[in-house]
Design an enzyme around this catalytic site. Structure first.
Site, PDB file in Angstrom:
ATOM      1  N   ILE A  71       0.838  -1.017  -0.069  1.00  0.00           N
ATOM      2  CA  ILE A  71      -0.006  -0.022   0.017  1.00  0.00           C
ATOM      3  C   ILE A  71       0.990   1.098  -0.046  1.00  0.00           C
ATOM      4  CG2 ILE A  71      -1.524   1.191   1.394  1.00  0.00           C
ATOM      5  CD1 ILE A  71      -2.957  -1.422   2.145  1.00  0.00           C
ATOM      6  N   GLU A  72       0.959   1.928  -1.102  1.00  0.00           N
ATOM      7  CA  GLU A  72       1.915   2.984  -1.383  1.00  0.00           C
ATOM      8  C   GLU A  72       1.328   4.232  -1.130  1.00  0.00           C
ATOM      9  OE1 GLU A  72       5.160   2.325  -3.925  1.00  0.00           O
ATOM     10  OE2 GLU A  72       4.959   0.184  -3.662  1.00  0.00           O
ATOM     11  N   GLN A  73      -0.055   4.343  -0.636  1.00  0.00           N
ATOM     12  CA  GLN A  73      -0.735   5.522  -0.631  1.00  0.00           C
ATOM     13  C   GLN A  73      -0.330   6.640   0.445  1.00  0.00           C
ATOM     14  OE1 GLN A  73      -4.990   4.135  -0.575  1.00  0.00           O
ATOM     15  NE2 GLN A  73      -3.986   2.231  -1.299  1.00  0.00           N
TER      16      GLN A  73
END
Ligand SMILES: *[C@@H]1O[C@H](CO)[C@@H](O)[C@H](O)[C@H]1NC(C)=O
Ligand SMILES: *[C@@H]1O[C@H](CO)[C@@H](O)[C@H](O)[C@H]1NC(C)=O
Ligand SMILES: *[C@@H]1O[C@H](CO)[C@@H](O)[C@H](O)[C@H]1NC(C)=O
Ligand SMILES: *[C@@H]1O[C@H](CO)[C@@H](O)[C@H](O)[C@H]1NC(C)=O
Length: 370
Positions: free
Chosen positions: A131-133
């Site tokens: 999850i690179e948010q």
């Protein structure tokens, strides 16, 4: 499979037989020649070599001698699962979900159930959460993300004994690209974190010039930060890039300074988004036609090259090669990290030409600290 029902099965009560066949169907029949290969891999290996596969058939040519985990970021290939298991390597799912949605515990629970069920059906050994948010410190998403990791790990460990849950973190814990996560909480809540030590120029605050994707000092300083925060080195796997960036130079001066276009990213005035990502195999094909050959930057301890394109425009290409990767691998050993891995295993040339073969073998070998 046949053996189970006709051989040993003949002596089992009918109810048990029905139960077994029900379990088999609901968890997906085993596609491997040897049904034992569908069992999850359990037990830890001394040194983790964690690789990302983005699909295709190149996995047939990977150097399997050290691989411990393959994260499947391409299409599921049952043949790959059977083969990896035959080599004692885990195969794990990719996990991604909108951080806005996971503030709701019911959404988390449903997502986790879906992933556990999928892993069981496909005979996989865990999940890599990528999850690179953007997440703001102490926001509802900040807490929900740590909870998601914790709940995912509990569910996988309970439902698939020996399974592995990992989480991908940025090259630095300093809110890179506005990703402010609870790194210690996340590391504590899963088996280990994979540090994506690349794209380190995603937010350039100083001069807009081409620089290395993962400069040595810049890379290792951040491991010291992660450890200093209280993360056990055995919970950290170093990720190295098997790709680089090809920058178009607005100007290229003799001292190898390539000025690049200003492409802002998440608040910074310029970024590696001005360049184009290129797999190692493509960069190696540029060497002969380059005007520079492979150069070495002493300060960043990284290789680069320069070429002129068909329109007469200069390019500077920054990448990692066995020389720069061995330096980082030595540091993995020095710090006693859990292991190493790369994004991604399909960046090498597996076509079998002798030069390509040599370059590919050297990249795999560089992962293992001497
Ligand atoms: C991070 O997560 C851990 C484990 O859930 C928790 O104990 C800690 O308080 C959290 N830290 C911060 C700064 O929120
Ligand atoms: C580059 O040149 C060398 C030496 O002339 C040659 O051996 C090699 O095959 C060439 N490489 C490529 C990718 O064309
Ligand atoms: C890397 O950092 C160390 C410590 O900050 C410094 O002593 C060393 O000179 C640096 N190396 C390079 C090549 O810049
Ligand atoms: C890979 O190697 C072959 C020779 O074995 C070569 O023809 C090809 O250009 C190389 N590069 C890529 C990107 O496949």
């Amino acid at each position: 499979m046949e053996g189970l029902l006709s051989g040993a099965g003949a002596r089992l009560p009918v109810a048990l037989l029905l139960l077994i066949s029900h379990l088999r169907l609901s968890s997906g029949a085993c596609p491997c020649e040897d049904p034992a290969l569908c069992n999850p891999i359990s037990g830890a290996r001394d040194f983790e070599v964690f690789i990302f596969d983005i699909g295709g058939q190149a996995w047939k040519f990977y150097d399997w001698s050290h691989i411990t985990t393959v994260a499947i970021f391409g299409k599921y290939d049952p043949e790959l699962m059977c083969y990896a298991h035959s080599r004692g390597a885990r195969v794990v799912l990719k996990g991604d979900i909108s951080v806005k949605s996971i503030v709701d515990p019911a959404v988390r629970a449903a997502w986790i159930k879906e992933k556990v069920d999928l892993a069981k059906r496909q005979h996989l050994d865990g999940i890599n959460i990528d999850i690179e948010q953007e997440v703001a410190k102490s926001s509802p998403e900040y807490y929900a993300l740590t909870d998601l990791v914790k709940e995912t790990t509990e569910a996988f460990h309970r439902e698939i004994p020996g399974s592995q849950v990992t989480f991908d973190v940025a090259w630095s814990p300093d809110c890179i690209d506005k990703r402010c996560y609870n790194y210690t909480g996340i590391a504590e809540s899963c088996d280990f974190v994979f540090v994506m030590s690349y794209d380190e120029q995603s937010q350039v605050w100083s001069e807009c010039i081409a620089r290395a994707n993962a400069p040595y000092n810049h890379t290792i300083m951040e491991y010291e930060k992660y450890i200093h925060m209280g993360i056990n080195p055995k919970k950290i796997v170093m990720g190295v890039p098997w790709y680089g960036y090809d920058y178009t130079c607005l100007g290229l001066i003799k001292a190898h300074v390539c000025s690049i276009a200003k492409v802002p990213f998440r608040g910074a005035p310029c970024s590696d988004a001005a360049g184009r990502q290129r797999p190692y195999k493509v960069i190696m094909d540029l060497v002969n036609s380059s005007i520079s050959g492979i150069l070495w930057d002493e300060e960043q301890e990284a290789p680069y090259l320069e070429y002129k394109d068909g329109h007469g425009v200069f390019h500077q290409v920054w990448f990692d090669n066995p020389r720069s990767i061995s330096l980082k691998a030595a540091y993995v050993k020095k710090l006693g990290l859990r292991g190493i891995g790369m994004w991604n295993a399909d960046c090498l040339n597996y076509s079998g030409g002798s030069l390509a073969q040599e370059q590919t073998a050297a990249m795999w070998a560089a992962l293992i600290p001497k």
